[in-house]
Design an enzyme around this catalytic site. Structure first.
Site, PDB file in Angstrom:
ATOM      1  N   HIS A  63       0.837  -1.210   0.000  1.00  0.00           N
ATOM      2  CA  HIS A  63       0.000   0.000   0.000  1.00  0.00           C
ATOM      3  C   HIS A  63       0.869   1.258   0.000  1.00  0.00           C
ATOM      4  O   HIS A  63       0.611   2.219  -0.719  1.00  0.00           O
ATOM      5  CB  HIS A  63      -0.891   0.050   1.248  1.00  0.00           C
ATOM      6  CG  HIS A  63      -1.918  -1.033   1.359  1.00  0.00           C
ATOM      7  ND1 HIS A  63      -2.043  -1.847   2.468  1.00  0.00           N
ATOM      8  CD2 HIS A  63      -2.896  -1.434   0.503  1.00  0.00           C
ATOM      9  CE1 HIS A  63      -3.044  -2.686   2.297  1.00  0.00           C
ATOM     10  NE2 HIS A  63      -3.582  -2.466   1.112  1.00  0.00           N
ATOM     11  N   SER A  87      -3.044  -7.919   2.824  1.00  0.00           N
ATOM     12  CA  SER A  87      -3.261  -7.795   4.275  1.00  0.00           C
ATOM     13  C   SER A  87      -3.640  -9.156   4.862  1.00  0.00           C
ATOM     14  O   SER A  87      -3.201  -9.502   5.958  1.00  0.00           O
ATOM     15  CB  SER A  87      -4.362  -6.777   4.562  1.00  0.00           C
ATOM     16  OG  SER A  87      -3.975  -5.503   4.110  1.00  0.00           O
TER      17      SER A  87
END
Ligand code: ADP
Length: 162
Positions: A17, A128
């Site tokens: 990210h 994630s």
């Protein structure tokens, strides 16, 4: 001002990210990272923690803000006056999924463009969910997440072991 929104669950934020943010922050005047408050999806980190972990790990990027939102993304994007939605692409599966979302968003808000940025080769396998799975089982994820996230994951693991 050329504003873009980077929406996602960020449960938790990863170096993948951050890499997308480092790349796109050079293309826009400002980027708002919009952390989704998804009532239906059980998150490991609270909304507040997810926002704070992003803030702590992006302090080196000057032109970004972190917020949370719930509801329809296009409503939020419109309310903010953004010109683009940023998403990262890792795999063909990402592309397939993102293409459908981008098409429906375009139908609802044609003036806003979805921008796709290719994942860095160091992070294209990082998600994630994989990070959570590995870290909660005691694996080393230190090269794949910011330091504050590593600390947060270690705390979560300790709580589970107690
Ligand atoms: P969501 O639940 O909306 O997919 P995520 O936090 O998983 O939220 O991802 C937010 C965005 O970041 C998505 O566009 C996703 O494809 C992208 N992304 C996630 N991990 C990476 C990575 N390792 N490299 C590049 N982009 C990524």
């Amino acid at each position: 001002m050329r504003l873009a929104i980077y929406p996602g669950s960020f449960d938790p934020v990863t170096n993948g990210h951050i890499d997308i943010l480092e790349k796109t922050s050079k293309l826009f005047d400002k980027i708002i990272i919009a952390v989704v408050h998804n009532v239906g999806k059980k998150a490991l980190f609270s909304l507040n923690d997810r926002v704070n972990l992003i803030k702590e790990s992006t302090s080196h990027i000057p032109n970004i803000e972190v917020e949370s939102f719930s509801g329809l993304l296009v409503d939020y994007v419109k309310q903010k006056g953004a010109i683009a939605i940023i998403r990262g692409l890792r795999t063909v599966a990402d592309f397939e999924y993102e293409m459908h979302i981008a098409q429906i968003n375009r139908k609802m808000l044609p003036e806003v463009e979805s921008i796709f940025v290719l994942a860095d080769s160091r992070y294209f396998f990082v998600s994630s969910s994989i990070i959570k799975e590995v870290a909660l089982l005691g694996g080393d994820v230190s090269e794949l997440v910011p330091e504050s996230v590593k600390v947060g994951l270690t705390e979560k693991r300790q709580l589970r072991l107690e």
